[in-house]
Write a protein that holds these residues in place. Structure first.
Motif, PDB file in Angstrom:
ATOM      1  N   MET A 144      -2.001  -1.088  -6.135  1.00 64.70           N
ATOM      2  CA  MET A 144      -2.252  -0.571  -4.790  1.00 64.70           C
ATOM      3  C   MET A 144      -3.750  -0.652  -4.483  1.00 64.70           C
ATOM      4  N   ASN A 145      -4.046  -0.812  -3.249  1.00 65.48           N
ATOM      5  CA  ASN A 145      -5.408  -1.087  -2.856  1.00 65.48           C
ATOM      6  C   ASN A 145      -6.227   0.184  -2.738  1.00 65.48           C
ATOM      7  N   VAL A 171      -6.560   1.914   0.734  1.00 63.01           N
ATOM      8  CA  VAL A 171      -5.500   2.786   1.242  1.00 63.01           C
ATOM      9  C   VAL A 171      -5.871   4.232   0.984  1.00 63.01           C
ATOM     10  N   PHE A 172      -6.422   4.446  -0.193  1.00 63.86           N
ATOM     11  CA  PHE A 172      -6.719   5.834  -0.557  1.00 63.86           C
ATOM     12  C   PHE A 172      -7.937   6.346   0.165  1.00 63.86           C
ATOM     13  N   ILE A 232       8.165  -1.672  -5.396  1.00 59.34           N
ATOM     14  CA  ILE A 232       7.060  -1.847  -6.340  1.00 59.34           C
ATOM     15  C   ILE A 232       7.422  -2.916  -7.370  1.00 59.34           C
ATOM     16  N   SER A 292       3.972  -3.804   0.124  1.00 58.12           N
ATOM     17  CA  SER A 292       4.271  -2.567  -0.613  1.00 58.12           C
ATOM     18  C   SER A 292       3.070  -1.632  -0.637  1.00 58.12           C
ATOM     19  N   ILE A 293       1.849  -2.206  -0.591  1.00 60.10           N
ATOM     20  CA  ILE A 293       0.661  -1.353  -0.586  1.00 60.10           C
ATOM     21  C   ILE A 293       0.723  -0.371   0.573  1.00 60.10           C
ATOM     22  N   PHE A 294       1.296  -0.827   1.709  1.00 56.26           N
ATOM     23  CA  PHE A 294       1.351   0.052   2.874  1.00 56.26           C
ATOM     24  C   PHE A 294       2.692   0.773   2.995  1.00 56.26           C
ATOM     25  N   TYR A 320       4.860   1.663   0.432  1.00 50.79           N
ATOM     26  CA  TYR A 320       5.187   2.676  -0.592  1.00 50.79           C
ATOM     27  C   TYR A 320       4.650   4.059  -0.210  1.00 50.79           C
ATOM     28  N   ILE A 373       1.386   4.212 -11.384  1.00 48.85           N
ATOM     29  CA  ILE A 373       1.350   2.850 -10.840  1.00 48.85           C
ATOM     30  C   ILE A 373       0.074   2.622 -10.036  1.00 48.85           C
ATOM     31  N   VAL A 374      -0.287   3.614  -9.222  1.00 44.87           N
ATOM     32  CA  VAL A 374      -1.515   3.476  -8.435  1.00 44.87           C
ATOM     33  C   VAL A 374      -2.703   3.258  -9.370  1.00 44.87           C
TER      34      VAL A 374
END
Lengths: 338, 438
Positions: free
Chosen positions: A1-2, A5-6, B125, B148-150, B152, B240-241
């Motif tokens: 995940m990028n 985003v966080f 994922i 999926s980045i957006f 999930y 996962i993150v």
């Protein structure tokens, strides 16, 4: 995940900031929910059932507030807090109050800028022994082997108690509750000591709870009560007097069963003032006059709450002890509703 | 002459089968377990020890009870079924609280019928990771990775879909800005320029645009408050993150620490050393408790997001050092060959250095991934309900007060399944990338 985003989520969280406003009650009314800080799980005081719903002694008081303010016991958002983050959560406004088995001490009241508005449970260190030991009082424990969690205030209180009574004991140091329970159940020690409310929980989880008794002596002071932020006395008054109303209701014999009948008016002016049939005490609080009647109808009086969550009819089986009404030799006492 | 040769065999004997004692089961046993007196004694001792342990554990596990409503019921059933008065496992707690342990309060209980959201999220994922894990799969799957980045976070937290989508649009706009500036002016100022574009868009345009779009076409999922996200859904989300986001950060940190640029070098080194010098639990405390003292009380820092960010940075610092080890293990000739070919710094890293360095680092990286996944259980300290937090909560209910090993055992098995799969994948990856240098 990028990562972005966080960062984005952080920004959104920051922008969605809750504006601080003058009155906690106004905030609560605008929100439609009371944010009540509870423990992550303490047997009998706050825990979740298989459906995820909160229940327990402390939770009932939050529900009473929901009934008093919104006439809806479900209008409460339970925020689970650890013993480490409870005061920050309170002062940061994440919760409106704590009903979180919090001991009222000088430094917490004064230094941490919180206000303790009452005591809903008088806890303290107690002793549990097997019935076979044939002991009825902690003063007969001369020479006993005691399972004690090391490095706790419980250990110091134990030493003080035995020294003050001119007795000796054999300490058996243990690492935690689970270990202590195993030792105690095997009979490696005669006595297990910790806070009385937790003691009852340990007793309930033993294989044969009925063959153990909790001795009547309480050797330390752990008054547990609701806590609010400094600086909003109206909100503190509401929390204080809703709890007092539940205690006063028990004293006057008002229960969830007869409250509807009694609130129409009785011969007893104290009951009438409590339930709003006379005077306008509720309006002084910023609520309406039926607030106490609603709370009692929803969760019962103090004695009813005690009996259904931690009392002797439950698996936990705590005796009223210090938490009996002052008229019955306990410490629970409500100032007059006048 | 001929009679002196008479004893010489003129044709080969057919091969005989090996003696029965050295082949098959018997042979294997002899060679591996009973090759000498000492070995035989050790084997017998070990077997005896194993039998002793298993004879105690196996009945406890196998004769356990799966259908009961409370520990008291379990104990009553033991007494009824087994005359020996022993206690067996009360697995009923796992069946009773399965939803809470796996899906948490958020999806298991409070919001009925939301099971599909974490399940779809996890499937997404897996789909997103598949082109990265298995390069043979079609490249088109990278679209799923980007989506999926957006999607999930949207599936887990709920709310309007336009929030994540407009954020995606902002990022795309920033990428275009980078390309335009890099082409027209210079690639040096393209990075700050594109970050500026991103910042401006996110701060000023995102929220009105997304709420506007939501008013036109409301596509919303029921929002789930962060503190209700719990159980294995929480562990897996944080894990996962941290795993996915930390690797690229780690690569840049490792390169930064190797770099000759003074500021980049010192910043990377400082970051790595500071983060590595502090225990994870302290960082989690700082993020969720201490920061509240410094930030204005109106700022509402989401505890789950705060924990994710810190776990990611923590893992990145450790993996950066593993990768630096991989970089240092490459012979100097590789760097010099890249220079001799006239490759730029980034070309050299991408084509020559990193592929080799990362290959060397795989075991170290994966063991960091495994340990960070297990470290997600630390969040129970700050009252987030990961599986261990939930197990405490279950115990504090009078139905299950006093149950210990069954819950820990179940949680351990689920963690083991995840960690073991990661470890097997890393071994297969190592075999695939084996180029015979070792």
């Amino acid at each position: 995940m990028n990562k972005s985003v966080f960062l984005g989520a952080l920004t959104v969280a920051g922008l969605a900031a809750v504006g601080a406003s003058a009155s906690t009650l106004d905030d609560i009314k605008a929100r439609g929910k009371i944010n009540c800080g509870v423990t992550e799980g303490t047997l009998g005081f706050s825990s979740r059932d298989a459906e995820g719903k909160h229940g327990g002694f402390d939770v009932e008081f939050c529900r009473a507030l929901g009934a008093a303010i919104f006439n809806d016991t479900e209008a409460v958002e339970y925020v689970e807090l650890s013993s480490k983050n409870r005061f920050t959560a309170l002062s940061a406004g994440q919760v409106d109050l704590l009903y979180r088995t919090t001991t009222w001490t000088f430094s917490r009241d004064v230094d941490l800028k919180t206000t303790f508005v009452g005591i809903n449970y008088y806890d303290g260190q107690g002793f549990m022994v097997p019935k076979d030991l044939g002991v009825a009082s902690a003063k007969e424990l001369e020479g006993a082997t005691v399972c004690i969690e090391t490095g706790t205030t419980t250990e110091l209180n134990l030493a003080d108690f035995f020294r003050a009574n001119g007795m000796t004991y054999e300490p058996l140091p243990v690492g935690g509750t689970t270990e202590a329970k195993a030792f105690f159940e095997e009979g490696a020690c005669d006595v297990y000591t910790t806070d009385a409310s937790a003691l009852a929980g340990v007793r309930a989880s033993l294989k044969a709870p009925d063959s153990y008794i909790i001795l009547p002596e309480i050797v330390s002071k752990e008054p547990l009560g609701p806590t609010v932020r400094h600086g909003d006395d109206q909100w503190a008054d509401i929390v204080r007097w809703v709890q007092n109303a539940l205690v006063a209701a028990e004293e006057h014999g008002v229960t969830s069963a007869n409250v509807a009948e009694l609130s129409k008016g009785t011969e007893n002016p104290s009951i009438n003032r409590l339930l709003g049939a006379e005077g306008s005490l509720g309006e002084m609080l910023g609520l309406d006059n039926d607030y106490a009647a609603r709370a009692i109808a929803a969760v019962g009086n103090y004695g009813e709450i005690f009996e259904k969550t931690i009392g002797e009819s439950t698996p936990i089986g705590l005796p009223r002890g210090l938490n009996a009404l002052w008229t019955e030799g306990g410490l629970q006492y409500s100032p007059p509703f006048r | 002459m001929s009679n002196t040769l008479s004893f010489v065999r003129t044709e080969m004997l057919p091969q005989k089968t090996p003696p029965a004692s050295s082949v098959g089961l018997q042979g294997w046993l002899r060679e591996n377990l009973f090759s000498s007196v000492g070995n035989s004694i050790l084997t017998l001792l070990t077997l005896g020890f194993l039998a002793l342990i298993l004879s105690n554990i196996l009945p406890w596990v196998l004769f356990g009870i799966w259908d009961a409503g409370s520990l008291t019921e379990c104990r009553a059933m033991f007494a009824e079924r087994y005359a020996d008065g022993r206690e067996y496992a009360c697995w009923a707690v796992v069946t009773d609280r399965w939803d809470q342990l796996i899906f948490g309060y958020s999806f298991g209980n409070l919001h009925e019928g939301l099971y599909w959201r974490p399940i779809v999220g996890l499937a997404l994922i897996l789909l997103a990771l598949s082109p990265i894990l298995y390069p043979n799969l079609p490249r088109g799957l990278y679209i799923a990775t980007a989506a999926s980045i957006f999607l999930y976070p949207w599936l887990i937290w709920g709310g309007s879909i336009w929030g994540p989508l407009t954020l995606a649009l902002c990022i795309i706009a920033a990428v275009f800005a980078y390309r335009a500036v890099a082409k027209e002016v210079s690639s040096l100022i393209a990075i700050p320029a594109s970050l500026l574009v991103l910042g401006v868009l996110v701060f000023f345009a995102m929220s009105p645009v997304s709420s506007g779009l939501n008013a036109v076409a409301p596509i919303e999922l029921q929002p789930v408050p962060s503190r209700e996200i719990s159980g294995f859904v929480l562990s897996i989300t944080i894990g996962i993150v941290a795993i996915v986001a930390s690797l690229p950060i780690a690569v840049f940190l490792a390169l930064g620490r190797q770099s000759n640029l003074f500021i980049v070098n010192k910043l990377s080194t400082g970051f790595i050393e500071i983060i590595r010098g502090v225990p994870l639990i302290t960082l989690i405390f700082v993020a969720t408790i201490l920061l509240k003292y410094f930030l204005p009380s109106s700022v509402n820092l989401d505890p789950v997001v705060a924990v994710m960010v810190l776990v990611t940075l923590f893992t990145a610092a450790y993996i950066a050092e593993v990768i630096r080890g991989g970089l240092a293990a490459l012979p100097k000739g590789q760097y010099e060959a890249a220079d001799a070919l006239g490759l730029t710094y980034w070309q050299a890293q991408r084509q020559i250095i990193l592929p080799q360095a990362l290959k060397i680092s795989i075991p170290g990286i994966v063991s960091n991934f495994i340990s960070v996944f297990k470290d997600t259980t630390l969040v129970s300290i700050v009252a987030l309900n990961d599986p261990l937090g939930i197990s405490n909560a279950i115990r504090s209910n009078s139905d299950w007060n006093g149950i210990v090993w069954e819950l820990y055992g179940f949680i351990a098995i689920v963690f083991w399944i995840f960690c073991f799969s990661m470890s097997r994948y890393s071994m297969s990856l190592e075999r695939k990338l084996q180029t015979g240098h070792r």
